[in-house]
Design a protein around this motif. Structure first.
Motif, PDB file in Angstrom:
ATOM      1  N   SER A  54     -35.194 -41.828 -12.706  1.00  5.77           N
ATOM      2  CA  SER A  54     -35.950 -40.948 -14.092  1.00  5.77           C
ATOM      3  C   SER A  54     -36.658 -40.498 -14.561  1.00  5.77           C
ATOM      4  O   SER A  54     -36.454 -38.948 -15.037  1.00  5.77           O
ATOM      5  N   TYR A  55     -37.752 -40.483 -13.562  1.00  7.72           N
ATOM      6  CA  TYR A  55     -38.869 -39.928 -13.655  1.00  7.72           C
ATOM      7  C   TYR A  55     -39.313 -38.906 -12.724  1.00  7.72           C
ATOM      8  O   TYR A  55     -39.589 -39.210 -11.653  1.00  7.72           O
TER       9      TYR A  55
ATOM     10  N   ASN B 164     -44.061 -36.603 -14.948  1.00  2.00           N
ATOM     11  CA  ASN B 164     -44.081 -37.526 -16.249  1.00  2.00           C
ATOM     12  C   ASN B 164     -45.200 -38.742 -15.832  1.00  2.00           C
ATOM     13  O   ASN B 164     -45.384 -39.873 -17.316  1.00  2.00           O
TER      14      ASN B 164
ATOM     15  N   LEU C  84     -42.995 -46.111 -13.166  1.00  5.44           N
ATOM     16  CA  LEU C  84     -43.047 -44.539 -12.374  1.00  5.44           C
ATOM     17  C   LEU C  84     -43.379 -43.773 -11.432  1.00  5.44           C
ATOM     18  O   LEU C  84     -43.149 -43.265 -11.329  1.00  5.44           O
TER      19      LEU C  84
END
Length: 567
Positions: free
Chosen positions: A254-255, A259, A296
């Motif tokens: 998702s990142y 980010n 992340l």
């Protein structure tokens, strides 16, 4: 001369002829019989030699044998024959027989073909009659040659009445006869019959350049049927998209590197190394305290790699019970243990094939599983629980830990060989307390992110609030900072700045100013602050908050509404 004439006549007959006496001896045959049986007068002297099924004892009953036992046909040397006998008499005494042989092989083959065609036609007619869809066939002149029961029931007409009539007499608003002239197929066309719209297709059948028929087919007898089908298909597609979306969301990164917020030297170096590692297939070990953003980094590495098109599978090694960890990682065969699915289950490594797998908290993996993981890394294959077969996989491993693996190796709680397999590229992510220069940019980023999530518009952070945040030692890392920002956004008014008084006291270390604040305001502020702290601590579980604050759920809801706390 008469004998020659008779001989020529017999030889030119298209029927075989053989003359035998009562003993079955052949005394004469013509050219046709010679062709049929390949006769040779010097070799073939008895009838049984060419018709083996005829016994010499039956010679006196040859007429009955031939006319009754072989009434229809006999097969000799793959030839289908009809044989008739004519008794030869002298003074009313039978002296022999004249056999007439008809070669009907081609006729029999033709008859078989006709029977096959008839069978095919019967099956086709039966199939058409069983079809739910209405079907009609017309010839080149528009005459109905076939119409199935489903169509006649729809039209409310008699099937026998329709056959042989012009299609315009049978179907209102038809275009079948037009298609017969234009030879142009019409697909899924609206047609109004008996006040209702149906959808029909008309197909011309052309052979050797000539139109031989036009086939008409009702796709939907009522447009409402099409709407129902469309709604069913749409619901199925929606469910598929939902499932696919949930699957892709849970197994995708998702990142990205954008980010990862921070400009400090140590954090920039970590990002730079992570970007380089993304260009290779080497295993990566992410090291850092809880809340530093290890996951992340793992997301970003996968998304920047050539494996970005494949799955990114996340596994928290500390969160899965030890007795289920092997089945979760490597999958299992159906019925391999109590509670297992009958069809079995794919493991996380198989799911991550051609992609990346993120093994978080790798330091909490038990020793026996470390050995199994090492084998997967060495052999590039997995074996499901309960299976005897292995499956080749191509997976890039990104591991993360907040523990000191070197100390664990000394203590014997972590395998040294596994450590070196994982520790190919090591990225040390610095904690937030060691990079205070990143607090301001992170705070502004998180303020925008959280306010958008809560749908609450604020101006941002005041300089004093930023100063307080930058001077605090963030033991809980970025996760703690985000919780503080979220709490402050709940406290601050619409389109207002976050001020120090919206931050927890342990961060500001400031005291309330009493000169311009009433006791009631102080109590309300303290009550609101206590409720917010409890909500954050209990992960917004209101039943747990009410229990911790020793108040009823009703009182809690009233106070949340009173203080306008956004949930």
């Amino acid at each position: 001369m008469i004998d020659n004439l008779l001989e020529n006549l017999l030889d030119n007959m298209d029927v075989g002829m053989i003359v035998v006496n009562n003993l079955g001896e052949i005394s004469m045959f013509n050219e046709k019989s010679k062709t049929i049986f390949n006769l040779d007068m010097s070799k073939n002297k008895y009838l049984k030699e060419i018709i083996p099924s005829l016994n010499i004892e039956d010679i006196h009953g040859i007429e009955e044998y031939i006319t009754k036992k072989h009434k229809d046909k006999i097969i000799i040397d793959n030839k289908v024959l009809n044989i008739h006998s004519i008794p030869i008499k002298k003074a009313d005494i039978k002296s022999g027989y004249m056999l007439l042989i008809y070669d009907i092989t081609e006729l029999a083959e033709l008859n078989n073909e006709i029977n096959k065609e008839r069978s095919t036609i019967r099956i086709l007619n039966y199939t058409l009659e069983m079809a739910y869809d209405g079907i009609i066939v017309i010839d080149k002149d528009g005459i109905v040659t076939m119409i199935n029961k489903s169509y006649t029931e729809f039209l409310e007409i008699d099937q026998d009445w329709a056959i042989g009539r012009h299609v315009t007499e049978v179907i209102e608003n038809t275009r079948m006869h037009i298609v017969a002239k234009t030879r142009i197929q019409e697909t899924a066309q609206l047609q109004k019959i008996k006040g209702r719209y149906m959808i029909a297709t008309r197909i011309p059948v052309i052979e050797n350049g000539e139109l031989v028929a036009v086939i008409g087919k009702i796709l939907f007898k009522n447009v409402k049927e099409l709407d129902l089908l469309y709604n069913k298909i749409r619901n199925i597609e929606d469910e598929y998209k939902k499932y696919k979306g949930e699957f892709e969301h849970s197994n995708s990164a998702s990142y990205c590197f954008d980010n990862l917020i921070g400009n400090s030297k140590s954090f920039t170096q970590a990002k730079k190394l992570a970007k380089k590692s993304a260009q290779t297939d080497s295993n990566v070990l992410l090291r850092g305290e809880s809340g530093t953003g290890k996951e992340l980094f793992a997301h970003a590495i996968h998304r920047a790699s050539e494996r970005a098109y494949a799955n990114f599978v996340k596994v928290n090694c500390a969160a899965i019970p030890i007795d289920l960890l092997e089945a979760e990682l490597f999958g299992y065969e159906g019925g391999s243990f109590t509670g297992a699915r009958k069809e079995g289950k794919m493991g996380k490594f198989e799911l991550a094939n051609e992609g990346s797998i993120f093994l978080d908290e790798i330091g909490d993996m038990p020793l026996h599983m470390q050995a199994k993981l090492l084998r997967v890394l060495q052999e590039k294959e997995v074996e499901r629980v309960g299976s005897t077969r292995t499956k080749k996989i191509d997976v890039r491993i990104i591991a993360a830990t907040n523990r000191n693996l070197e100390e664990m190796i000394k203590e014997g709680t972590f395998r040294e060989d596994l450590y070196y397999r994982l520790n190919v590229v090591t990225i040390n992510i610095p904690p937030l307390r060691e990079r205070p220069e990143d607090v301001e940019i992170l705070s502004n980023y998180l303020t925008e992110k959280v306010s958008t999530k809560l749908n609450k518009k604020i101006k941002g952070l005041s300089k004093d609030a930023v100063h307080c945040l930058m001077n605090y030692k963030w033991e809980g890392g970025v996760r703690q900072l985000e919780n503080v920002i979220e709490r402050a956004i709940n406290l601050v008014g619409y389109e207002k700045l976050i001020e120090p008084n919206h931050l927890p006291k342990e961060i500001t270390e400031s005291k309330y100013e009493f000169e311009n604040i009433s006791l009631n305001d102080i109590v309300n502020e303290a009550e609101k602050d206590a409720i917010l702290k409890a909500l954050i601590a209990c992960n917004w579980n209101k039943s747990m908050v009410a229990k911790k604050l020793n108040i009823s759920r009703t009182s809690l809801y009233e106070k949340i509404e009173k203080h306008r706390i956004l949930i």
